[in-house]
Design a protein around this motif. Sequence first.
Motif, PDB file in Angstrom:
ATOM      1  N   ARG A 166      43.433  14.085   5.370  1.00 53.13           N
ATOM      2  CA  ARG A 166      42.484  14.868   4.573  1.00 53.13           C
ATOM      3  C   ARG A 166      42.035  14.118   3.313  1.00 53.13           C
ATOM      4  N   MET A 204      39.433  19.422   8.814  1.00 53.78           N
ATOM      5  CA  MET A 204      40.108  18.235   8.294  1.00 53.78           C
ATOM      6  C   MET A 204      41.604  18.245   8.617  1.00 53.78           C
ATOM      7  N   THR A 208      41.612  17.580  -2.625  1.00 55.00           N
ATOM      8  CA  THR A 208      42.639  17.494  -1.588  1.00 55.00           C
ATOM      9  C   THR A 208      43.732  18.531  -1.806  1.00 55.00           C
TER      10      THR A 208
END
Length: 418
Positions: free
Chosen positions: A132, A127, A333
């Motif tokens: 992301r 990612m 995240t």
Amino acid sequence: MPQPIRLAMWLANTNAAIWAVGNGLVSTTLVTFLAMDLGARGLAVSLILAAPRLVGVLRIAAPAMMTTGSQRKFVCLAGYLSSAVVLGAMALWGRYHIAGLVTCWCLYHLLEYIATVALWSWLGDWMPPRIRGRLIGWRERYLVIGRIVGIAASVVIAFLWSYFDRDAPRWLPLAWSAGLGASLMALAVVPLLELAPRTNISPPRARLLWDDLVRALTDPAYRKLILYSSWFAVANAVSGPALNLYPSRILDLRYADLTILRSVMHAGQAALAPVCGAWIDLGRTRWLMTISQLIVATGPLFYMLATPDQWWWIVGAYVVWIAYAPINVGLDTLKLRLAPTTATAPALAVYHALGDLANGVTLVVAGAVFDAVSPDTGATPAIYAAFFLVGWLLRTSAAWLAWTVPEMSSNSARNAAK
């Protein structure tokens, strides 16, 4: 987005969707109902909720199993496959005795947790930091939609079973639902077979593993993230036994009723998740998580208002819990964004292990206190209300900690520019 990353995310999201359908078929609510059929009270329900969290602390050892990209893939696939086998065993064995149910439930989660550390380390390699949040938001949507399908299938199985065989014990369709869910979760590893490890990512050296574990605790940004997630885990756990028992014991709601409410909640989360991911990539993580924290904190208050005559107040809790979507996407995240770039797996292991420990210990203590203050005939509505009020206060207090978590560390700021 480069084609290799597109393919990697498609495979990862396909895995998420299939796994989530299986997960929806064997939810914690289902296992709790199985336990209550075996006579479980507050402490027993707490142990069912807490035991997987407590054994999940052992995932701290997971990074030692994956010092290369290939090892991450092997640990991920082996962990998810073996966890599905154990889950299938629970469907066969767990109905005979609550000890068998809890044993399989714990081992299943431990194997799954170790596999999840490997998976997120693996996906983190694929990612790009600058997008992301959006990628995780879309993955969250696949997970939530899959759970909705699985939950709906579980309700249909229970309904059809009772329709065609009214004398069947209540645990039987639930056990079959768990068995089918285990099969789908095993099938979910197939897309990951085609997902290659990133060979250009520098893994942590094994001799630096313990240094990396300690670094996750001493890094100011990551420490604030861990503090928030752990306190939120405590706040959720305090009212856990009461929230799980109240709908069945006081409101007399059925498994199907709660499942429908959870499906509505998940549908709302699925709609929000990608949008939240886009906002997080724009640097609005703290705003989203703090506001969402204040919203989800009100859930126990709706339980306080619900009575057997006005049970519909409980619907409000599942509506406000749609706001878990920004928190879930934000945490997923940030746990990658704030982790040291060369030691993602150790940082993830510490993050999850401490959150599990905080949640598990609090659940056990809350369950013991709940039983201690309850008469032999069962807890009164006033006792439930006290737990709901404390739960609201603690969840609300977590909003301040959410605001203190930084958007990114110095390392991730440099990576975001790439």
